[in-house]
Design a protein around this motif. Structure first.
Motif, mmCIF file in Angstrom:
data_model
loop_
_atom_site.group_PDB
_atom_site.id
_atom_site.type_symbol
_atom_site.label_atom_id
_atom_site.label_comp_id
_atom_site.label_asym_id
_atom_site.label_seq_id
_atom_site.Cartn_x
_atom_site.Cartn_y
_atom_site.Cartn_z
ATOM 1 N N HIS A 111 0.868 -7.527 25.600
ATOM 2 C CA HIS A 111 0.433 -8.652 26.704
ATOM 3 C C HIS A 111 1.644 -8.715 27.670
ATOM 4 O O HIS A 111 1.349 -9.131 28.823
ATOM 5 C CB HIS A 111 0.146 -10.056 26.276
ATOM 6 C CG HIS A 111 -0.895 -9.927 25.455
ATOM 7 N ND1 HIS A 111 -2.332 -9.543 25.801
ATOM 8 C CD2 HIS A 111 -1.218 -10.167 23.962
ATOM 9 C CE1 HIS A 111 -3.203 -9.728 24.727
ATOM 10 N NE2 HIS A 111 -2.307 -9.917 23.449
ATOM 11 N N LEU A 112 2.995 -8.237 27.596
ATOM 12 C CA LEU A 112 3.994 -8.601 28.392
ATOM 13 C C LEU A 112 5.058 -7.480 28.200
ATOM 14 O O LEU A 112 6.439 -8.145 28.066
ATOM 15 C CB LEU A 112 4.569 -9.978 28.165
ATOM 16 C CG LEU A 112 4.969 -10.671 29.552
ATOM 17 C CD1 LEU A 112 4.167 -10.975 30.532
ATOM 18 C CD2 LEU A 112 5.661 -12.000 28.909
ATOM 19 N N HIS B 50 0.673 -18.276 12.313
ATOM 20 C CA HIS B 50 -0.526 -17.380 12.534
ATOM 21 C C HIS B 50 -0.945 -17.628 13.923
ATOM 22 O O HIS B 50 -1.642 -16.839 14.372
ATOM 23 C CB HIS B 50 -1.877 -17.820 11.720
ATOM 24 C CG HIS B 50 -2.044 -19.461 11.929
ATOM 25 N ND1 HIS B 50 -1.225 -20.565 11.494
ATOM 26 C CD2 HIS B 50 -2.976 -19.961 12.758
ATOM 27 C CE1 HIS B 50 -1.804 -21.664 12.039
ATOM 28 N NE2 HIS B 50 -3.004 -21.453 12.575
ATOM 29 N N GLU B 51 -0.367 -18.346 14.772
ATOM 30 C CA GLU B 51 -0.856 -18.681 15.919
ATOM 31 C C GLU B 51 0.098 -17.658 17.139
ATOM 32 O O GLU B 51 -0.412 -17.643 18.413
ATOM 33 C CB GLU B 51 -0.569 -20.192 16.649
ATOM 34 C CG GLU B 51 -1.286 -21.101 16.068
ATOM 35 C CD GLU B 51 -1.294 -22.421 16.831
ATOM 36 O OE1 GLU B 51 -1.578 -22.628 17.925
ATOM 37 O OE2 GLU B 51 -0.903 -23.516 15.978
ATOM 38 N N ILE B 52 0.806 -16.962 16.737
ATOM 39 C CA ILE B 52 1.948 -16.214 17.344
ATOM 40 C C ILE B 52 0.959 -15.245 18.338
ATOM 41 O O ILE B 52 1.168 -15.222 19.712
ATOM 42 C CB ILE B 52 2.839 -15.290 16.940
ATOM 43 C CG1 ILE B 52 3.619 -16.213 16.089
ATOM 44 C CG2 ILE B 52 3.394 -14.328 17.608
ATOM 45 C CD1 ILE B 52 4.733 -15.588 15.060
ATOM 46 N N PRO B 53 0.145 -14.440 17.792
ATOM 47 C CA PRO B 53 -0.668 -13.455 19.061
ATOM 48 C C PRO B 53 -1.383 -14.207 19.944
ATOM 49 O O PRO B 53 -1.698 -14.030 21.248
ATOM 50 C CB PRO B 53 -1.628 -12.740 17.899
ATOM 51 C CG PRO B 53 -0.978 -12.715 16.690
ATOM 52 C CD PRO B 53 -0.437 -14.223 16.775
ATOM 53 N N THR B 54 -2.253 -15.350 19.493
ATOM 54 C CA THR B 54 -2.935 -16.251 20.287
ATOM 55 C C THR B 54 -2.054 -16.897 21.536
ATOM 56 O O THR B 54 -2.476 -16.831 22.785
ATOM 57 C CB THR B 54 -3.763 -17.165 19.644
ATOM 58 O OG1 THR B 54 -4.251 -16.842 18.664
ATOM 59 C CG2 THR B 54 -4.913 -17.975 20.530
ATOM 60 N N ILE B 55 -0.741 -17.393 21.097
ATOM 61 C CA ILE B 55 -0.191 -18.075 22.292
ATOM 62 C C ILE B 55 0.482 -16.986 23.124
ATOM 63 O O ILE B 55 0.420 -17.346 24.284
ATOM 64 C CB ILE B 55 1.154 -18.726 21.490
ATOM 65 C CG1 ILE B 55 0.677 -20.025 20.476
ATOM 66 C CG2 ILE B 55 1.869 -19.331 22.472
ATOM 67 C CD1 ILE B 55 1.723 -20.544 19.897
ATOM 68 N N VAL B 56 0.991 -15.855 22.676
ATOM 69 C CA VAL B 56 1.487 -14.868 23.566
ATOM 70 C C VAL B 56 0.500 -14.400 24.459
ATOM 71 O O VAL B 56 0.595 -14.346 25.756
ATOM 72 C CB VAL B 56 2.208 -13.723 22.791
ATOM 73 C CG1 VAL B 56 2.512 -12.550 23.707
ATOM 74 C CG2 VAL B 56 3.213 -14.150 21.753
#
Length: 345
Positions: free
Chosen positions: A321-322, A233-239
């Motif tokens: 984001h990238l 679930h952290e993928i979007p936040t980390i990216v």
């Protein structure tokens, strides 16, 4: 065992006879609790290894250390420690093999007239910046050799100790000879501390990323491994976070519980997250076609709705984001042998 990832000593599949823990109620307690790290000197004949796997983006790797004190519970390299006569469990974390002659061996490799320049992955197996590196400085000397010969190098680490070598990395970066990737598994320090107990804190990893980027050292992030039900679930936040701090490339892999690692991981999650254990294990089985680990040529092929969710979540986050960023090309034309200069006279 505080400060360790694996909580068990698993059998080595290559041994016919070995010690086992039969009396967990008390008799074997000293055997289980002996967690002091032991450092073992190794004198190999070479340090550069040819990589034959079609699933990795590099031809060569080198590992100044075998075994890893970071204790990451999910580490695929645990299995390789069995080739040295040790276990993939607690042995992997407390029996660390180091190779002090690695810099000399690398120079010998570069001086070989048959050597064809190709980027080398530093830490293809175990982290080159684990705790003992602060004292031994084998990795730093390897970087000096690469700079001397102007040879391209790639580094993967999850330790802030790489900050120590920014002086060398800056010079390599000026010549387009280095790529750095930081492994960031979670932004939750509580989760990080049990997944990878002796790695840098989240704050230190993010500080390192920002510092490397500020010094124009091409730095990316590996969000790895993705463990469904734990950190997926952290993928979007980390990216989003690492892109803002200067990461120019972001990749990801899902957890691979190859060999004895499945037993180690299953024991760990039952003890650490008993309420989540069944859910996490079932989702790992789902993405691996019904098993904790897929074997053979298709071992990296993912299955099921959970795999699709992870893939789409990552793709959307990166595009947002990238999207247009990537590592610069290495300059393979600069390689030179210092001894060759003598031929001019």
């Amino acid at each position: 065992m505080k400060g360790r990832g694996s909580q068990i000593k698993v059998n080595n599949r290559y041994f016919k006879q070995q010690y086992v823990n039969e009396h967990i109620e008390g008799i074997d307690v000293p055997f289980l609790e002996e967690t002091k790290t032991e450092y073992i000197k190794e004198n190999p004949k070479k340090i550069v290894n040819k990589v034959y796997s079609p699933n990795v983006p590099f031809q060569y790797s080198m590992n100044p250390y075998q075994g890893c004190e970071h204790g990451c519970i999910y580490c695929y390299a645990r299995e390789s420690h069995q080739y040295w006569g040790y276990g993939a469990g607690i042995d992997f974390e407390r029996k660390i093999i180091y190779k002090p002659d690695a810099p000399k061996l690398l120079a010998n490799q570069f001086n070989n007239k048959n050597w064809v320049v190709s980027p080398i992955m530093l830490s293809g197996n175990t982290d080159c910046y684990q705790p003992i590196e602060r004292k031994l400085q084998i990795t730093r000397e390897l970087l000096k050799v690469c700079l001397k010969y102007k040879h391209p190098i790639s580094i993967l680490t999850k330790k802030a100790l790489i900050q120590r070598d920014i002086d060398i990395l800056v010079e390599l970066a000026k010549l387009n000879l280095v790529h750095v990737a930081l492994s960031i598994t979670s932004l939750d320090n509580k989760l990080r501390s049990v997944l990878e107990p002796r790695t840098a804190t989240v704050e230190k990893k993010l500080e390192t990323l920002e510092l490397l980027a500020a010094n124009n050292i091409p730095t990316g992030v590996m969000v790895a491994p993705i463990i469904p039900g734990l950190n997926s679930h952290e993928i979007p936040t980390i990216v989003e976070k690492v892109a803002k701090l200067g990461a120019i490339s972001i990749g990801h892999t899902t957890v691979r519980l190859n060999g004895e690692i499945a037993e180690i991981f299953e024991d760990w999650i039952q003890k650490t997250f008993p309420n989540k254990a069944s859910k996490v294990l079932n989702q790992i089985k789902e993405i691996n076609g019904g098993n904790l680990y897929s074997k053979g040529k298709n071992r990296l092929k993912l299955h099921g709705e959970t795999a699709i969710m992870i893939k789409n979540m990552f793709k959307i986050a990166v595009n947002k984001h990238l999207k247009e960023s990537s590592f610069p090309e290495y300059d393979l034309t600069l390689f030179s042998r210092p001894n060759d200069q003598l031929k001019l006279f």
